[in-house]
Design a protein around this motif. Structure first.
Motif, PDB file in Angstrom:
ATOM      1  N   ALA A 148       0.831  -1.210   0.000  1.00  0.00           N
ATOM      2  CA  ALA A 148       0.000   0.000   0.000  1.00  0.00           C
ATOM      3  C   ALA A 148       0.861   1.253   0.000  1.00  0.00           C
ATOM      4  N   ILE A 149       1.871   1.306   0.859  1.00  0.00           N
ATOM      5  CA  ILE A 149       2.690   2.520   0.929  1.00  0.00           C
ATOM      6  C   ILE A 149       3.621   2.651  -0.268  1.00  0.00           C
ATOM      7  N   GLU A 185      -1.425  -0.539  -4.581  1.00  0.00           N
ATOM      8  CA  GLU A 185      -2.832  -0.801  -4.265  1.00  0.00           C
ATOM      9  C   GLU A 185      -3.707   0.299  -4.862  1.00  0.00           C
ATOM     10  N   LYS A 186      -3.625   0.481  -6.168  1.00  0.00           N
ATOM     11  CA  LYS A 186      -4.338   1.562  -6.847  1.00  0.00           C
ATOM     12  C   LYS A 186      -5.849   1.462  -6.664  1.00  0.00           C
ATOM     13  N   THR A 201     -10.462   6.720   5.812  1.00  0.00           N
ATOM     14  CA  THR A 201      -9.852   5.444   6.157  1.00  0.00           C
ATOM     15  C   THR A 201      -8.341   5.601   6.282  1.00  0.00           C
ATOM     16  N   TYR A 202      -7.806   5.034   7.353  1.00  0.00           N
ATOM     17  CA  TYR A 202      -6.369   5.060   7.634  1.00  0.00           C
ATOM     18  C   TYR A 202      -5.914   3.626   7.834  1.00  0.00           C
ATOM     19  N   ILE A 203      -4.821   3.256   7.189  1.00  0.00           N
ATOM     20  CA  ILE A 203      -4.234   1.933   7.386  1.00  0.00           C
ATOM     21  C   ILE A 203      -2.901   2.159   8.078  1.00  0.00           C
ATOM     22  N   ARG A 212       4.244   6.035   8.291  1.00  0.00           N
ATOM     23  CA  ARG A 212       3.561   5.515   9.482  1.00  0.00           C
ATOM     24  C   ARG A 212       2.069   5.317   9.263  1.00  0.00           C
ATOM     25  N   VAL A 213       1.534   5.942   8.207  1.00  0.00           N
ATOM     26  CA  VAL A 213       0.093   5.857   7.936  1.00  0.00           C
ATOM     27  C   VAL A 213      -0.103   5.837   6.425  1.00  0.00           C
TER      28      VAL A 213
END
Length: 198
Positions: free
Chosen positions: A147-148, A152-153, A170-172, A184-185
């Motif tokens: 994701a980072i 993960e488009k 939404t935060y992962i 970190r997020v």
């Protein structure tokens, strides 16, 4: 009946912006030297992370305009949404109709993300804003790393649509120690951009 009207101004909106800054803050006011994220704690279940985040909000009540309501508080209860024969209740909220907060721990099953996204649509019936906090376990850290690293488009597109159109943010975050210089997020909510520029 439709979704609650969530205007991006006023006290509740300012609380959304404060919680956004709290989630992104290095160490999140409990360990200023911590190089990892808000949920980098020992814990193997969702309840541990719920308690951690509600404690973080409680420690910052003087900086919030609204009242924090948690499922652990016996004085008040988090407002539920009745849908498909069941009451759905967020883990905590700010005010009875302000901000619903849902925390999911991604450990053995990867279904927590889709559950949180589905639940957040239901919560919008009663709450002006929804914050999803998805905590990824160390066993699934490759998912967080993808994701980072912009792999993960489709997820980014979904999260951006929910934020821009439905007031669902939404935060992962990692539930494990990060490598040096890792984010970190993971989020695409765009809340750091002044509203008049949107």
């Amino acid at each position: 009946m439709g979704f609650e009207s969530g205007k991006r101004k006023g006290n509740i909106w300012n609380d959304v912006l404060f919680i956004d800054s709290l989630i992104k803050q290095k160490g999140a006011s409990t360990d200023k030297k911590n190089n990892s994220g808000i949920m980098n704690i020992s814990g193997k279940d969702e309840r541990t992370f719920e308690t951690r985040f509600s404690s973080l909000l409680e420690a910052n009540t003087d900086r919030l305009n609204g009242k924090i309501i948690t499922q652990q508080n016996n004085d008040t209860s988090v407002q539920a949404v009745y849908c498909f024969g069941k009451k759905h209740r967020p883990d905590m909220s700010v005010n009875e109709d302000g901000i619903a907060i849902e925390i999911k721990y991604i450990n053995n099953s990867l279904d927590g993300l889709k559950m949180a996204l589905g639940q957040s649509l239901m919560y919008r019936l009663r709450y002006k804003f929804v914050i999803n906090l998805i905590v990824v376990s160390e066993e699934n850290k490759e998912i967080y790393e993808k994701a980072i690293n912009d792999e993960e488009k489709d997820l980014e597109d979904i999260m951006k649509y929910l934020a821009d159109s439905l007031n669902i943010f939404t935060y992962i975050v990692p539930g494990f120690s990060l490598k040096n210089n890792q984010k970190r997020v993971f989020e695409v909510n765009g809340l750091e951009i002044p509203q008049q520029q949107k």
